[in-house]
Write an enzyme that holds these catalytic residues in place. Structure first.
Site, PDB file in Angstrom:
ATOM      1  CD  GLN A  16      62.444  41.489  48.003  1.00 22.32           C
ATOM      2  OE1 GLN A  16      63.062  42.249  48.598  1.00 22.32           O
ATOM      3  NE2 GLN A  16      62.318  41.355  46.840  1.00 22.32           N
ATOM      4  CE  LYS A  74      40.954  31.013  44.940  1.00 23.56           C
ATOM      5  NZ  LYS A  74      41.581  31.116  43.638  1.00 23.56           N
ATOM      6  CB  ALA A  97      46.064  40.261  44.050  1.00 28.66           C
ATOM      7  NE  ARG A 103      39.626  37.116  43.626  1.00 22.98           N
ATOM      8  CZ  ARG A 103      40.259  38.129  43.806  1.00 22.98           C
ATOM      9  NH1 ARG A 103      39.590  39.346  44.102  1.00 22.98           N
ATOM     10  NH2 ARG A 103      41.767  38.490  43.747  1.00 22.98           N
ATOM     11  CE  LYS A 135      46.745  40.095  40.620  1.00 18.78           C
ATOM     12  NZ  LYS A 135      47.041  38.838  39.772  1.00 18.78           N
ATOM     13  CE1 TYR A 137      55.284  40.515  41.699  1.00 17.93           C
ATOM     14  CE2 TYR A 137      54.123  41.646  40.025  1.00 17.93           C
ATOM     15  CZ  TYR A 137      54.370  40.456  40.699  1.00 17.93           C
ATOM     16  OH  TYR A 137      53.828  39.232  40.382  1.00 17.93           O
ATOM     17  CG  ASP A 167      58.893  43.660  47.027  1.00 20.71           C
ATOM     18  OD1 ASP A 167      57.685  43.884  47.086  1.00 20.71           O
ATOM     19  OD2 ASP A 167      59.393  43.256  46.033  1.00 20.71           O
ATOM     20  CD  GLN A 248      77.846  68.162  58.871  1.00 17.81           C
ATOM     21  OE1 GLN A 248      78.610  69.141  58.254  1.00 17.81           O
ATOM     22  NE2 GLN A 248      76.981  68.731  59.973  1.00 17.81           N
TER      23      GLN A 248
HETATM   24  N1  COA Z   1      45.251  27.435  47.383  1.00 18.26           N
HETATM   25  C1  COA Z   1      44.483  28.033  46.488  1.00 18.26           C
HETATM   26  N2  COA Z   1      44.758  29.323  45.828  1.00 18.26           N
HETATM   27  C2  COA Z   1      45.524  29.953  46.463  1.00 18.26           C
HETATM   28  C3  COA Z   1      46.577  29.539  47.198  1.00 18.26           C
HETATM   29  C4  COA Z   1      46.385  28.238  47.913  1.00 18.26           C
HETATM   30  N3  COA Z   1      47.315  27.764  48.697  1.00 18.26           N
HETATM   31  N4  COA Z   1      47.562  30.409  47.502  1.00 18.26           N
HETATM   32  C5  COA Z   1      47.121  31.493  46.427  1.00 18.26           C
HETATM   33  N5  COA Z   1      46.331  30.943  45.845  1.00 18.26           N
HETATM   34  C6  COA Z   1      45.538  31.920  44.719  1.00 18.26           C
HETATM   35  C7  COA Z   1      44.733  33.179  45.241  1.00 18.26           C
HETATM   36  O1  COA Z   1      43.812  33.024  46.077  1.00 18.26           O
HETATM   37  C8  COA Z   1      44.704  33.959  44.001  1.00 18.26           C
HETATM   38  O2  COA Z   1      43.335  33.569  43.389  1.00 18.26           O
HETATM   39  P1  COA Z   1      42.238  34.486  42.860  1.00 18.26           P
HETATM   40  O3  COA Z   1      42.975  35.400  41.861  1.00 18.26           O
HETATM   41  O4  COA Z   1      41.230  33.510  42.331  1.00 18.26           O
HETATM   42  O5  COA Z   1      41.837  35.121  44.160  1.00 18.26           O
HETATM   43  C9  COA Z   1      45.643  33.398  43.140  1.00 18.26           C
HETATM   44  O6  COA Z   1      46.142  32.236  43.612  1.00 18.26           O
HETATM   45  C10 COA Z   1      46.912  34.291  42.952  1.00 18.26           C
HETATM   46  O7  COA Z   1      47.267  35.192  43.806  1.00 18.26           O
HETATM   47  P2  COA Z   1      47.628  36.629  43.777  1.00 18.26           P
HETATM   48  O8  COA Z   1      48.035  37.226  44.779  1.00 18.26           O
HETATM   49  O9  COA Z   1      46.696  37.453  42.762  1.00 18.26           O
HETATM   50  O10 COA Z   1      48.941  36.302  42.853  1.00 18.26           O
HETATM   51  P3  COA Z   1      49.644  37.106  41.544  1.00 18.26           P
HETATM   52  O11 COA Z   1      51.002  36.324  40.964  1.00 18.26           O
HETATM   53  O12 COA Z   1      48.591  37.183  40.479  1.00 18.26           O
HETATM   54  O13 COA Z   1      49.917  38.395  41.981  1.00 18.26           O
HETATM   55  C11 COA Z   1      51.405  40.251  43.351  1.00 18.26           C
HETATM   56  C12 COA Z   1      51.340  38.685  42.730  1.00 18.26           C
HETATM   57  C13 COA Z   1      52.513  40.285  44.137  1.00 18.26           C
HETATM   58  C14 COA Z   1      51.316  41.060  42.244  1.00 18.26           C
HETATM   59  C15 COA Z   1      50.128  40.204  44.176  1.00 18.26           C
HETATM   60  O14 COA Z   1      49.822  39.334  45.025  1.00 18.26           O
HETATM   61  C16 COA Z   1      50.003  41.698  44.853  1.00 18.26           C
HETATM   62  O15 COA Z   1      49.795  42.665  44.362  1.00 18.26           O
HETATM   63  N6  COA Z   1      50.424  41.548  46.349  1.00 18.26           N
HETATM   64  C17 COA Z   1      50.166  42.557  47.189  1.00 18.26           C
HETATM   65  C18 COA Z   1      51.288  43.438  47.180  1.00 18.26           C
HETATM   66  C19 COA Z   1      52.623  42.819  47.252  1.00 18.26           C
HETATM   67  O16 COA Z   1      53.000  42.258  48.383  1.00 18.26           O
HETATM   68  N7  COA Z   1      53.559  43.068  46.319  1.00 18.26           N
HETATM   69  C20 COA Z   1      54.962  42.578  46.416  1.00 18.26           C
HETATM   70  C21 COA Z   1      55.128  41.254  46.181  1.00 18.26           C
HETATM   71  S1  COA Z   1      56.904  41.026  46.831  1.00 18.26           S
END
Ligand code: COA
Length: 424
Positions: A16, A74, A97, A103, A135, A137, A167, A248
């Site tokens: 989001q 990747k 994340a 990475r 991480k 939410y 968000d 107020q």
């Molecule tokens: N091709 C290949 N790999 C991809 C990709 C693509 N197009 N898009 C994403 N990925 C991979 C990422 O590189 C990551 O890999 P890694 O763990 O080996 O580095 C993996 O997908 C997962 O990404 P991640 O962001 O860790 O997703 P998640 O589902 O585990 O976590 C959140 C979700 C929201 C908790 C996390 O992204 C986060 O903390 N984000 C920042 C804060 C945020 O925006 N939170 C609110 C969300 S509304």
């Protein structure tokens, strides 16, 4: 012409917070290219599904006016394409994340090497410090940013709010950071890194509660109901129910029908300037001059009695009748509108804040349009893209792949199922 016409955005966002930001950029006219993992895409496409087989409302309502390219960032060919996208785009937005981009092999240093003019904008849960690797939410941010601690009633637990301040709120902050950096680039010629941590965004929105924290150090918060009730303050800004939070006094009061309708309520503010009119409306004309009632300070220990009397009056009216009576008298009131009432509101439809959109998989649905209105840059809300809908178009038109080179890229597995791509 749109305000951000010609601006290209590499949209590496999901869920989001990031998508809210890039959707705004798209509505302001930027070409937003959403990069999604082949065959999977943004996880929200398949979350809270209401129409089997179709993208969910969670996804569609956050990704209007964007193009989608499937790309495995990747693998080697994927990295090649991503590098070209970074070369071409003005802005990269991501909310992975912490550490995910590094990475993949795309650190800020590497990104700058590829394109020194690019603006890289990130949402993270926390800024630099001991929680930076977490991480995060929505509700975690609401809790860590002071919102939960100051929301709810004094005798109840902390509460999170329905408004997605962690968000969508952070998406808004990020968007402002991006356009500001874009403006600076006009003069400096250089891109920069923009960071909007969710905790910081929520803290910014809780600014008035941190104001009260410091006022508390020099005495009780007199406009809080608990002051009038004689309840002692602790050492932190308390939860104040539906108190107005400003100078107020205000409360949520029952209206006609409250026994069966959970939204038959109004917000009512006893603004000092219209005190006399309020007294007339509720038929307590003697309160205009009565000792202990005539001035705002005197009334602070009688708010329960005063709002009790106002509520006796509001309970005889519907929330809209309260509005109709109080508005002409400049008494600030507001009906508690349900989501159903908002979706059906003709005024909001007329301004484009609520719009209907057609979608090939799910049919017609209702969404929230752009809440910011630019007189010279009108917004047309277009449906969200299907997964990989624009893969070939972007490879050809944006990145210039053609002939054997295009075949090579498509055959590499970096951009989704070749069959799916061939069907385009
Ligand atoms: N091709 C290949 N790999 C991809 C990709 C693509 N197009 N898009 C994403 N990925 C991979 C990422 O590189 C990551 O890999 P890694 O763990 O080996 O580095 C993996 O997908 C997962 O990404 P991640 O962001 O860790 O997703 P998640 O589902 O585990 O976590 C959140 C979700 C929201 C908790 C996390 O992204 C986060 O903390 N984000 C920042 C804060 C945020 O925006 N939170 C609110 C969300 S509304």
């Amino acid at each position: 012409m749109k305000a951000l016409e010609g601006v290209k955005v590499l949209d590496f966002t999901h869920v989001q917070s990031g998508p809210t930001c890039t959707q705004l950029l798209a509505w302001f006219g930027a070409d937003v290219i959403k990069v999604e993992r082949p065959g999977v895409g943004d996880a929200t496409r398949k979350q809270l599904v209401d129409v089997p087989g179709a993208d969910s409302l969670y996804f569609t309502m956050l990704n209007h006016n964007k193009r989608s390219i499937e790309l495995n960032s990747k693998n080697e060919t994927g990295k090649e394409i991503l590098t070209k996208l970074i070369e071409t785009c003005d802005i990269l937005v991501e909310n992975f994340a912490p550490g995910a981009l590094d990475r993949m092999g795309f650190s800020w240093e590497r990104i700058q090497e590829i394109n020194p003019r690019i603006i890289m904008a990130s949402v993270k849960g926390f800024g630099p410090g001991k929680y930076e690797d977490c991480k995060v939410y929505e509700n975690v941010a609401q809790c860590a940013g002071g919102a939960a601690s100051t929301t709810g009633f004094r005798d109840g637990p902390p509460l999170v709010t329905g408004a997605q301040i962690g968000d969508s709120g952070t998406g808004l902050h990020l968007c402002l950071g991006i356009v500001t950096a874009l403006y600076q680039r006009e003069k400096s010629g250089r891109g920069q890194k923009v960071l909007a941590p969710m905790q910081d965004g929520v803290i910014n929105l809780c600014r008035v509660k941190l104001r009260d924290q410091q006022r508390l150090e020099v005495g009780p918060l007199k406009e809080y109901s608990q002051f009038g009730e004689g309840v002692e303050f602790g050492d932190a800004t308390p939860r104040a129910g539906n108190d107005s939070g400003g100078g107020q006094p205000g409360r949520i009061l029952k209206c006609k029908g409250w026994e069966t309708d959970p939204n038959a309520y109004t917000y009512f503010i006893t603004q000092a300037a219209v005190w006399e009119k309020i007294c007339d409306v509720i038929d307590e004309p003697e309160w205009k001059t009565k000792d202990g009632y005539a001035t705002p300070g005197d009334r602070l220990d009688k708010l329960n009695e005063i709002f009790g009397r106002i509520e006796e009056w509001t309970m005889t009216k519907t929330k809209f009748e309260v509005m109709d009576i109080c508005n002409p008298l400049n008494i600030p009131v507001g009906p508690i509108l349900s989501t159903k009432e908002i979706i059906e509101d003709e005024g909001l439809r007329a301004t484009g804040t609520i719009v209907d959109v057609d979608h090939p998989e799910r049919g017609r649905y209702t969404t929230v349009g752009c809440p910011i209105k630019l007189s010279d840059s009108p917004v047309d809300v277009e449906r969200s893209p299907l997964l990989g809908e624009h893969t070939v178009e972007i490879l050809q038109q944006v990145l210039g792949y053609a002939g054997e080179d295009l075949e090579r890229v498509i055959g590499s597995g970096a951009v989704g199922e070749p069959k799916r791509v061939a069907a385009e």
